[in-house]
Design a protein around this motif. Structure first.
Motif, PDB file in Angstrom:
ATOM      1  N   ARG A 238      -0.399  64.141 -28.967  1.00 26.85           N
ATOM      2  CA  ARG A 238       0.010  65.467 -28.672  1.00 26.85           C
ATOM      3  C   ARG A 238      -1.369  66.106 -28.037  1.00 26.85           C
ATOM      4  O   ARG A 238      -2.560  65.602 -28.485  1.00 26.85           O
ATOM      5  N   THR A 241      -4.093  71.685 -28.892  1.00 29.74           N
ATOM      6  CA  THR A 241      -4.433  72.995 -28.435  1.00 29.74           C
ATOM      7  C   THR A 241      -5.438  73.761 -29.351  1.00 29.74           C
ATOM      8  O   THR A 241      -6.142  74.619 -28.649  1.00 29.74           O
ATOM      9  N   SER A 252       1.247  72.681 -19.235  1.00 31.13           N
ATOM     10  CA  SER A 252       2.079  71.817 -20.083  1.00 31.13           C
ATOM     11  C   SER A 252       3.073  71.109 -19.207  1.00 31.13           C
ATOM     12  O   SER A 252       3.226  69.856 -19.245  1.00 31.13           O
ATOM     13  N   HIS A 256       3.075  66.955 -18.452  1.00 32.62           N
ATOM     14  CA  HIS A 256       4.378  66.268 -18.674  1.00 32.62           C
ATOM     15  C   HIS A 256       4.845  65.494 -17.350  1.00 32.62           C
ATOM     16  O   HIS A 256       4.974  64.315 -17.510  1.00 32.62           O
ATOM     17  N   ASN A 282       5.098  67.118 -29.626  1.00 31.48           N
ATOM     18  CA  ASN A 282       5.529  68.229 -28.658  1.00 31.48           C
ATOM     19  C   ASN A 282       6.681  67.648 -27.891  1.00 31.48           C
ATOM     20  O   ASN A 282       6.234  67.258 -26.621  1.00 31.48           O
ATOM     21  N   ARG A 283       7.778  67.897 -28.340  1.00 37.51           N
ATOM     22  CA  ARG A 283       8.855  67.297 -27.476  1.00 37.51           C
ATOM     23  C   ARG A 283       8.721  68.140 -26.008  1.00 37.51           C
ATOM     24  O   ARG A 283       8.719  69.267 -26.088  1.00 37.51           O
ATOM     25  N   VAL A 285       6.670  67.761 -23.767  1.00 43.56           N
ATOM     26  CA  VAL A 285       5.231  67.650 -23.231  1.00 43.56           C
ATOM     27  C   VAL A 285       4.703  66.450 -22.967  1.00 43.56           C
ATOM     28  O   VAL A 285       4.812  65.709 -22.176  1.00 43.56           O
TER      29      VAL A 285
END
Length: 329
Positions: A238, A241, A252, A256, A282-283, A285
């Protein structure tokens, strides 16, 4: 000694097969020592799955989980591991500790040591903090993640997941993609997987690529599609941040597009690859839900299961000397 020379539970002349007092990192471990911990964890996987009779080998022992940085998943995993072994588990949260009142790390170490715990699990936001505490206490210390340094039990559980799913680790192509710059998970995984003879590729935007990362025996890419070609395992990280100051990525959405793992990207470049993620995800992303929840290829929930077994193994092995286990005293 090669891996083939070692059998689980055998002793190396002059000492135990795992002679280390603490587990503060993967760095410094020999391949046969990593393999030994994986073999020990394997036995706990089966015991946990079959609901075998409780094994209370740590009964009467006190385990302190001292978490100076929040992590619900890791804390819960260590707590379950200790309790399944019969230990008295005490959780110490940073928000409730004297550290918030200005107490130094050395003061904290001395306080923990005075409590006469049998094993201490530590998570800290500063690199090197776990090693400092380990040097000041009389019991074994387990690193549950320190700064950007290491997260050894995460690397061990990831290696165990790969070994059980693919039948081995040597010569498997593993791609680790994401925020490499801030990731202790990536560092520990690189150390463990290269020690076990995997081919490791790392991929990230140039802003999130650690300098001179090739010295760890990996091949670095900024093109995710190229990195994925022929991969046996794709491990996503992930974007951290909370550790970033400034613009590491434009957005983002753009991240992605270039580095997100989608079904289309997976089918085109590594159709049979095992999908892994240390969590939290982070779904949308770094990974799409359709990939994370892929019934056949995703091992993300299995990683959580392996985490309990690995932590049971580490708690057991590190306390054997104090418990007077034959060959360890």
């Amino acid at each position: 000694m090669t891996q083939s020379d070692h059998r689980p539970g055998t002793l190396i002349p002059g000492g135990a097969v795992f002679p280390h007092r603490h587990l503060t990192g993967i760095e410094g471990l020999e391949p046969h020592e990593i393999t030994f911990l994986l073999d020990e964890a394997d036995t706990w996987v089966e015991a946990n799955r079959t609901r075998a009779a409780p094994d209370r080998r740590l009964a009467g022992s006190t385990q302190i989980n001292a978490f100076f940085e929040n992590s619900t998943r890791t804390l819960l995993s260590f707590e379950i591991a200790g309790k399944r072994l019969g230990a008295d588990v005490v959780n110490m949260h940073a928000a409730q500790s004297s550290v918030k009142k200005g107490e130094t790390l050395i003061d904290t170490a001395q306080t923990l040591n005075a409590m006469r715990a049998d094993v201490i699990v530590i998570r800290h936001m500063s690199s090197g903090a776990v090693r400092l505490i380990a040097d000041k206490v009389d019991c074994p210390v387990l690193n549950a993640g320190d700064g950007r340094h290491e997260h050894p039990t995460q690397a061990l559980l990831d290696a165990l997941t790969i070994r059980r799913r693919l039948g081995g680790i040597a010569h498997k192509r593993v791609v680790i993609c994401g925020d490499l710059l801030h990731s202790r998970v990536a560092r520990s995984n690189i150390l463990a997987l290269t020690a076990l003879a995997a081919e490791v590729r790392v991929c990230a935007p140039s802003t999130l690529m650690p300098p001179a990362i090739e010295r760890f025996g990996v091949t670095a890419f900024t093109d995710f599609d190229r990195a994925m070609e022929g991969a046996d395992v794709v491990m996503m990280l992930r974007l951290q941040t909370e550790r970033m100051e400034g613009g590491y990525v434009p957005s983002s959405r753009e991240y992605h597009l270039r580095y997100g793992l989608t079904l289309e990207r997976l089918a085109k470049h590594a159709p049979g690859a095992l999908i892994m993620h240390p969590g939290p995800m982070n779904r949308g992303v770094e990974i799409d839900s359709a990939v994370a929840d892929h019934a056949e290829q995703s091992a993300i929930t299995e990683q959580v299961e392996m985490g309990v077994a690995v932590r049971m193994a580490c708690l057991d092995v590190l306390t054997r000397r104090a418990r007077g286990v034959e060959g360890w005293a």
